[in-house]
Scaffold this active site. Structure first.
Site, PDB file in Angstrom:
ATOM      1  N   HIS A 136       0.865  -1.211  -0.248  1.00  0.00           N
ATOM      2  CA  HIS A 136       0.071   0.076   0.059  1.00  0.00           C
ATOM      3  C   HIS A 136       0.716   1.320  -0.088  1.00  0.00           C
ATOM      4  O   HIS A 136       0.206   2.448  -0.368  1.00  0.00           O
ATOM      5  CB  HIS A 136      -1.104   0.022   1.058  1.00  0.00           C
ATOM      6  CG  HIS A 136      -0.469   0.317   2.542  1.00  0.00           C
ATOM      7  ND1 HIS A 136      -0.089  -0.535   3.534  1.00  0.00           N
ATOM      8  CD2 HIS A 136       0.106   1.465   3.020  1.00  0.00           C
ATOM      9  CE1 HIS A 136       0.328  -0.395   4.395  1.00  0.00           C
ATOM     10  NE2 HIS A 136       0.397   1.140   4.255  1.00  0.00           N
ATOM     11  N   ASP A 174       0.002  -7.541   1.464  1.00  0.00           N
ATOM     12  CA  ASP A 174       0.419  -6.020   1.591  1.00  0.00           C
ATOM     13  C   ASP A 174       2.145  -6.261   1.670  1.00  0.00           C
ATOM     14  O   ASP A 174       2.595  -5.383   2.647  1.00  0.00           O
ATOM     15  CB  ASP A 174      -0.329  -5.609   2.879  1.00  0.00           C
ATOM     16  CG  ASP A 174      -0.042  -3.994   2.994  1.00  0.00           C
ATOM     17  OD1 ASP A 174       0.328  -3.627   1.880  1.00  0.00           O
ATOM     18  OD2 ASP A 174      -0.085  -3.365   4.025  1.00  0.00           O
ATOM     19  N   SER A 247       4.616   2.410   7.780  1.00  0.00           N
ATOM     20  CA  SER A 247       4.409   1.320   7.067  1.00  0.00           C
ATOM     21  C   SER A 247       5.551   0.727   6.211  1.00  0.00           C
ATOM     22  O   SER A 247       5.983   1.716   5.548  1.00  0.00           O
ATOM     23  CB  SER A 247       3.202   1.614   6.337  1.00  0.00           C
ATOM     24  OG  SER A 247       1.993   2.059   6.927  1.00  0.00           O
TER      25      SER A 247
END
Length: 329
Positions: A136, A174, A247
């Site tokens: 992402h 992801d 992230s």
């Protein structure tokens, strides 16, 4: 016999910066002997790494300390003990360290991922410049930059690479694999991957990343749950602070091994310390099977582009057209 009271700690968070770990043997006043790696010498106590736990021994209970300096000199470096597995590295018998010492050991392998719409974190897994991050973080992006932080004698030096290609990605997991494709990128530092399947509930871990753009930020916590299911996938739940910008960054154990890839947190009023990381076991499967997730710029939603099957009716229609009166001279 007088009982010696020894205090235990789960991780050595008190090792002095710059202190070299030395094998040592400690003889107590009651005649017992303890062997381990000497992590720190305090005025009131010694701190030993026994391999399975950290032991703090009060000075007033110690009769003699013997250091094995020769064993320390003969001990191979981290680089020589590393073994390559596919495109990533692992290391057997990697020593545990305090967070501040681990940061010195691994921080150069942690990078910042910059895109036109935002930024995230990542980490280098080999000297060829392969970088792991979250899908992402780079999904839908055409231009990606990777910032490497080098530790120089004069301080931290930033190196930004704009020639970055997407090797593989998977939205369900992801995970994404990038590669710095720049001739100037030489001798890139890398981290090693650990075993997420053997981490324990309550084990201390720490993360390095760029939360809210604050580069090289370190946060620490514990493993709340080793395997927490969510949406058909499982994650490491941790109290380590994870925020936007973290992230894709690494979650390290006390040995400085990557045991997870930080990717999300629970947010809301009164919600704190509920972060999640993709286990290193899943990451290794993704890396070893990266061809199945190979990125195709023409079809970014899938690894490979498949042509539709040829219809069985088409040859019959073409044959009928050839045999029709209009097709004959």
């Amino acid at each position: 016999m007088r009982r010696v009271l020894l205090s235990l700690a789960l991780v050595a968070l008190i090792v002095a910066p710059g202190f070299a770990v030395t094998p040592a043997s400690v003889r107590l006043k009651n005649g017992a002997e303890v062997k381990g790696e000497l992590l720190k010498e305090r005025a009131d106590a010694l701190v030993l790494d026994l391999g399975f736990t950290i032991l703090t021994i009060p000075r007033n209970e110690i009769a003699e300390v013997k250091r094995d300096e020769q064993a320390q000199e003969a001990k191979p470096s981290d680089a020589t003990r590393q073994r390559q597995e596919d495109i990533f590295y692992a290391e057997a018998d990697r020593s545990a360290m305090a967070v501040e010492e681990n940061v010195k050991r691994v921080s150069e392998g942690v990078v910042q991922i910059q895109t036109a719409t935002g930024l995230g974190s990542g980490f280098i897994i080999n000297s060829l410049g392969h970088v792991v991050t979250n899908q992402h973080v780079i999904a839908g992006e055409q231009e990606i930059r990777v910032v490497v932080y080098r530790q120089r004698a004069t301080g931290i030096e930033k190196e930004t690479y704009s020639k970055v290609k997407i090797v593989a990605m998977n939205g369900f997991l992801d995970l994404a694999l990038l590669q710095i494709d720049d001739e100037e990128a030489k001798n890139l530092p890398h981290v090693v991957l650990g075993e997420s399947d053997i981490i324990s509930q309550g084990e201390h871990v720490f993360a390095i990343g760029s939360p809210l753009g604050l580069e090289r930020t370190v946060s620490q916590g514990i493993v709340s749950v080793r395997a927490r299911e969510n949406g058909g996938r499982w994650y490491i739940q941790t109290t380590t602070q994870i925020n936007p910008g973290n992230s894709g960054g690494p979650l390290f154990n006390a040995r400085g091994e990557v045991v997870g890839v930080t990717n999300m947190k629970l947010a809301g009023a009164g919600v704190e310390g509920v972060g999640f990381a993709i286990p290193a076991s899943l990451l290794k499967l993704f890396l070893k099977n990266r061809e199945a997730f190979a990125f195709d710029a023409r079809n970014p939603n899938h690894g490979f582009r498949y042509l539709p099957p040829v219809s069985s009716e088409r040859p019959k229609a073409e044959e009928a057209a050839k045999n029709s009166p209009k097709s004959k001279p």
